[in-house]
Design a protein around this motif. Sequence first.
Motif, PDB file in Angstrom:
ATOM      1  N   ALA A 198      -7.900   7.377   0.222  1.00  0.00           N
ATOM      2  CA  ALA A 198      -8.185   5.969   0.521  1.00  0.00           C
ATOM      3  C   ALA A 198      -6.881   5.178   0.653  1.00  0.00           C
ATOM      4  O   ALA A 198      -6.727   4.366   1.574  1.00  0.00           O
ATOM      5  N   ALA A 199      -5.938   5.451  -0.253  1.00  0.00           N
ATOM      6  CA  ALA A 199      -4.652   4.743  -0.212  1.00  0.00           C
ATOM      7  C   ALA A 199      -3.869   5.098   1.051  1.00  0.00           C
ATOM      8  O   ALA A 199      -3.240   4.227   1.669  1.00  0.00           O
TER       9      ALA A 199
ATOM     10  N   ASN B  82      -5.085   6.109   3.960  1.00  0.00           N
ATOM     11  CA  ASN B  82      -5.725   5.457   5.099  1.00  0.00           C
ATOM     12  C   ASN B  82      -5.386   3.971   5.134  1.00  0.00           C
ATOM     13  O   ASN B  82      -5.086   3.414   6.200  1.00  0.00           O
ATOM     14  N   ARG B  83      -5.404   3.357   3.983  1.00  0.00           N
ATOM     15  CA  ARG B  83      -5.078   1.924   3.893  1.00  0.00           C
ATOM     16  C   ARG B  83      -3.649   1.652   4.347  1.00  0.00           C
ATOM     17  O   ARG B  83      -3.359   0.614   4.960  1.00  0.00           O
TER      18      ARG B  83
ATOM     19  N   ALA C  65       0.834  -1.217   0.000  1.00  0.00           N
ATOM     20  CA  ALA C  65       0.000   0.000   0.000  1.00  0.00           C
ATOM     21  C   ALA C  65       0.862   1.257   0.000  1.00  0.00           C
ATOM     22  O   ALA C  65       0.540   2.243  -0.664  1.00  0.00           O
TER      23      ALA C  65
END
Length: 170
Positions: A117-118, A120-121, A4
């Motif tokens: 989103a990335a 947070n991932r 990620a």
Amino acid sequence: MPNAKDNLIAWLRDAHAMESQAVEMLERQVDRIKNYPEMLAKAQEHIDVSNRQAERLSQCLQSLGSSTSSIKTGVGMLIGNAQSLSGVFADDEIVKAGIFNYAFEHFEIANYRALIAAANRAGETEIARTLQQSLDEEIEMASWLEQRLPQVTETFLTRQEAGTTAEAKR
Ligand SMILES: [Fe+2]
């Protein structure tokens, strides 16, 4: 296999290229939209905003131990091509520029949504928060353009009917 964080770094670099492209594009426009002072002022303001956003992306990359020295140009080149199709050198360029900028802001919005989103991932919540600021700014710009585009189009058409050029003298 990339994780990620690797993806996050690659996409942050893409976004940095995107912001550099935004600045370049807006700077090219400001000389040509002087007869539309409101659009001009907003474009100038968004150059500053975009520079700050690029700086934010650099800081995010630095905090991940990466830099912007070898940023990808793929995204930028794609947008450059799109701009040459956007009619910026046509007589109706103020309208074309308004349409193009509106689309570009949504391209940026999409990029920041994916980036957040990335981040947070990857567990990079501080980066996600930083990017949220930029996302909010793009949404503000997109909605500003959304409100102004019909009016700018009408002004252009009115001036065209009156025989006034749509832009500053070349
Ligand atoms: Fe931006």
